[in-house]
Design a protein around this motif. Structure first.
Motif, short mmCIF file in Angstrom:
data_model
loop_
_atom_site.label_atom_id
_atom_site.label_comp_id
_atom_site.label_asym_id
_atom_site.label_seq_id
_atom_site.Cartn_x
_atom_site.Cartn_y
_atom_site.Cartn_z
N GLN A 1 0.81 -1.22 0.00
CA GLN A 1 0.00 0.00 0.00
C GLN A 1 0.85 1.27 0.00
O GLN A 1 0.33 2.37 0.09
N GLU A 2 2.17 1.12 -0.12
CA GLU A 2 3.06 2.29 -0.12
C GLU A 2 3.60 2.57 -1.52
O GLU A 2 3.68 1.67 -2.36
N GLY A 3 3.97 3.85 -1.73
CA GLY A 3 4.58 4.26 -2.99
C GLY A 3 5.40 5.51 -2.78
O GLY A 3 5.50 6.03 -1.67
N MET A 4 5.97 6.00 -3.86
CA MET A 4 6.73 7.26 -3.81
C MET A 4 6.25 8.14 -4.95
O MET A 4 6.19 7.71 -6.10
N LEU A 5 5.89 9.39 -4.60
CA LEU A 5 5.46 10.38 -5.58
C LEU A 5 6.61 11.35 -5.83
O LEU A 5 7.07 12.02 -4.91
N PHE A 6 7.05 11.39 -7.07
CA PHE A 6 8.09 12.32 -7.50
C PHE A 6 7.38 13.58 -7.98
O PHE A 6 6.52 13.52 -8.86
N VAL A 7 7.71 14.71 -7.38
CA VAL A 7 7.04 15.97 -7.68
C VAL A 7 8.05 16.90 -8.36
O VAL A 7 9.10 17.21 -7.81
#
Length: 154
Positions: free
Chosen positions: A68-74
């Motif tokens: 349920q985890e991820g990484m958002l690159f902004v």
């Protein structure tokens, strides 16, 4: 003889110090800010990679990541974003996301490769999840993500 032993010990300590710093450099990022995103009924505990250094390291060296985890690159502005998997151990899927949360395209990425995976249109966000997560949830290009980053586009 004492001089030789001292010199050897000093050289050995330099080598050991170098090894220590290399392993610290290869540590995964685990202390990034977090937000919750949504994909339909699903919630994603998301780490934010906001700075160039954070984006460059991304999920490198991570040995596991809960489903349920991820990484958002902004990024500062929409552009064609391209990602690769050098030093990334986990197989990942990248969702290239427009300002309103719409997924432009998805790309499955193999670990430890330098193959380039790019957005099909200019995007400001890229969400990386464990490979297969989007497919298992029925989320594909055209689906919308929800959360604070995408509320500004309304």
């Amino acid at each position: 003889m004492k001089k030789l032993i001292h010199s050897f010990c000093f050289s050995l300590s330099l080598v050991c110090a170098g090894i220590g710093s290399a392993s610290a450099q290869d540590a995964p990022q685990t202390n990034l800010p977090r937000i919750t995103l949504t994909a339909g009924i699903h919630q994603i505990d998301t780490q934010l990679a906001l700075t160039p250094d954070q984006r460059q390291i991304g999920l490198m060296f991570r040995k596991e990541m809960p489903q349920q985890e991820g990484m958002l690159f902004v990024f500062e502005q929409p552009a064609t974003q391209c990602f690769w998997m050098k030093n990334t151990i986990l197989p990942l899927t990248a969702a290239f996301v427009e300002d309103d949360g719409s997924i432009a395209n998805l790309a499955d990425m193999k670990p430890q490769t330098t193959d380039s995976h790019c957005s099909t249109k200019p995007v400001r966000y890229v969400l990386e999840m464990n490979v297969g997560w989007f497919a298992k949830k029925g989320i594909k290009a055209g689906s919308k993500l929800g959360g604070k980053p995408f509320e500004q586009a309304k």
